[in-house]
Design a protein around this motif. Structure first.
Motif, PDB file in Angstrom:
ATOM      1  N   GLY A   9       0.731  -1.722  -0.088  1.00  0.00           N
ATOM      2  CA  GLY A   9       0.190   0.072   0.307  1.00  0.00           C
ATOM      3  C   GLY A   9       0.684   1.172   0.271  1.00  0.00           C
ATOM      4  O   GLY A   9       2.221   1.485  -0.043  1.00  0.00           O
ATOM      5  N   LEU A  18      -0.657   0.724  -8.427  1.00  0.00           N
ATOM      6  CA  LEU A  18      -0.113  -0.276  -6.904  1.00  0.00           C
ATOM      7  C   LEU A  18      -0.517  -2.429  -7.461  1.00  0.00           C
ATOM      8  O   LEU A  18      -1.219  -2.322  -7.632  1.00  0.00           O
ATOM      9  CB  LEU A  18      -0.585   0.161  -5.943  1.00  0.00           C
ATOM     10  N   LEU A  20      -0.823  -4.611  -4.233  1.00  0.00           N
ATOM     11  CA  LEU A  20      -0.508  -5.509  -3.073  1.00  0.00           C
ATOM     12  C   LEU A  20      -0.665  -6.685  -3.000  1.00  0.00           C
ATOM     13  O   LEU A  20      -0.772  -8.142  -4.644  1.00  0.00           O
ATOM     14  CB  LEU A  20      -2.435  -5.413  -2.665  1.00  0.00           C
ATOM     15  N   ARG A  38     -11.979  -3.719   0.932  1.00  0.00           N
ATOM     16  CA  ARG A  38     -10.978  -2.881   1.360  1.00  0.00           C
ATOM     17  C   ARG A  38     -12.041  -1.295   2.084  1.00  0.00           C
ATOM     18  O   ARG A  38     -13.623  -2.230   2.127  1.00  0.00           O
ATOM     19  CB  ARG A  38     -11.170  -1.736  -0.073  1.00  0.00           C
ATOM     20  N   THR A  91      -9.313   5.308  -2.393  1.00  0.00           N
ATOM     21  CA  THR A  91      -8.717   4.972  -1.396  1.00  0.00           C
ATOM     22  C   THR A  91      -9.131   4.456  -0.307  1.00  0.00           C
ATOM     23  O   THR A  91     -10.632   3.746   0.015  1.00  0.00           O
ATOM     24  CB  THR A  91      -8.732   6.577  -0.795  1.00  0.00           C
ATOM     25  N   TYR A  94      -7.195  -2.051   2.632  1.00  0.00           N
ATOM     26  CA  TYR A  94      -7.191  -2.835   2.161  1.00  0.00           C
ATOM     27  C   TYR A  94      -7.439  -4.370   2.246  1.00  0.00           C
ATOM     28  O   TYR A  94      -5.670  -4.388   2.706  1.00  0.00           O
ATOM     29  CB  TYR A  94      -6.766  -3.105   0.254  1.00  0.00           C
ATOM     30  N   THR A 121      -3.671  -3.397   4.466  1.00  0.00           N
ATOM     31  CA  THR A 121      -2.873  -2.213   3.905  1.00  0.00           C
ATOM     32  C   THR A 121      -3.732  -0.722   3.292  1.00  0.00           C
ATOM     33  O   THR A 121      -4.151  -1.167   3.017  1.00  0.00           O
ATOM     34  CB  THR A 121      -1.616  -2.472   2.865  1.00  0.00           C
ATOM     35  N   GLN A 122      -3.016   0.146   4.319  1.00  0.00           N
ATOM     36  CA  GLN A 122      -3.269   1.876   3.082  1.00  0.00           C
ATOM     37  C   GLN A 122      -2.648   1.998   2.395  1.00  0.00           C
ATOM     38  O   GLN A 122      -2.030   2.082   2.411  1.00  0.00           O
ATOM     39  CB  GLN A 122      -3.271   2.844   4.347  1.00  0.00           C
ATOM     40  N   VAL A 123      -4.037   2.613   1.062  1.00  0.00           N
ATOM     41  CA  VAL A 123      -4.244   2.552  -0.369  1.00  0.00           C
ATOM     42  C   VAL A 123      -4.735   3.753   0.279  1.00  0.00           C
ATOM     43  O   VAL A 123      -5.849   4.354   0.158  1.00  0.00           O
ATOM     44  CB  VAL A 123      -4.524   2.011  -1.096  1.00  0.00           C
TER      45      VAL A 123
END
Length: 127
Positions: A9, A18, A20, A38, A91, A94, A121-123
């Protein structure tokens, strides 16, 4: 017991990409169907993608079809989510999840059917 650890992320501009990763350990990874979900602040958890334990079947949420691709590498006990053409609405945090599979082509979009979850994990997609 299966342990799941997400990575990959980060912060990306709209239109960017991106990938993951979700590394699994514990029981036989190859027998589990895998999913990605998410959650954005103030919103419910949303289905993103799923893949069967043999990798032969996939499913995607409507909002990500044509932009995201889920895959798995059984030898590495890892599932991936390739995210292209990212939008600010993508956003969120995830999560990957594992479900003791009902069959080699079984996939599910229902979060309550999954047995194990990663920490997320932050996106963040900026406009």
């Amino acid at each position: 017991q299966v342990q799941l650890v997400e990575s990959g992320g980060g912060l990306v501009q709209a239109g960017g990409s991106l990938r993951l990763s979700c590394a699994a350990s514990g029981r036989t990874f190859s027998s589990y169907a895998m999913g990605w979900f998410r959650q954005a602040p103030g919103k419910e958890r949303e289905f993103v993608a799923a893949i069967s334990w043999n990798g032969g079947r996939t499913d995607y949420g409507e909002s990500v079809k044509g932009r995201f691709t889920v895959s798995r590498d059984i030898a590495k006990s890892t599932v991936y989510l390739q995210m292209n053409s990212l939008k600010p609405d993508d956003t969120g945090v995830y999560y990957c999840a594992a479900k003791s599979s009902s069959g080699p082509r079984y996939v599910t979009a229902l979060s309550y059917e999954y047995d194990y979850w990663g920490q997320g994990t932050q996106v963040t997609v900026s406009s």
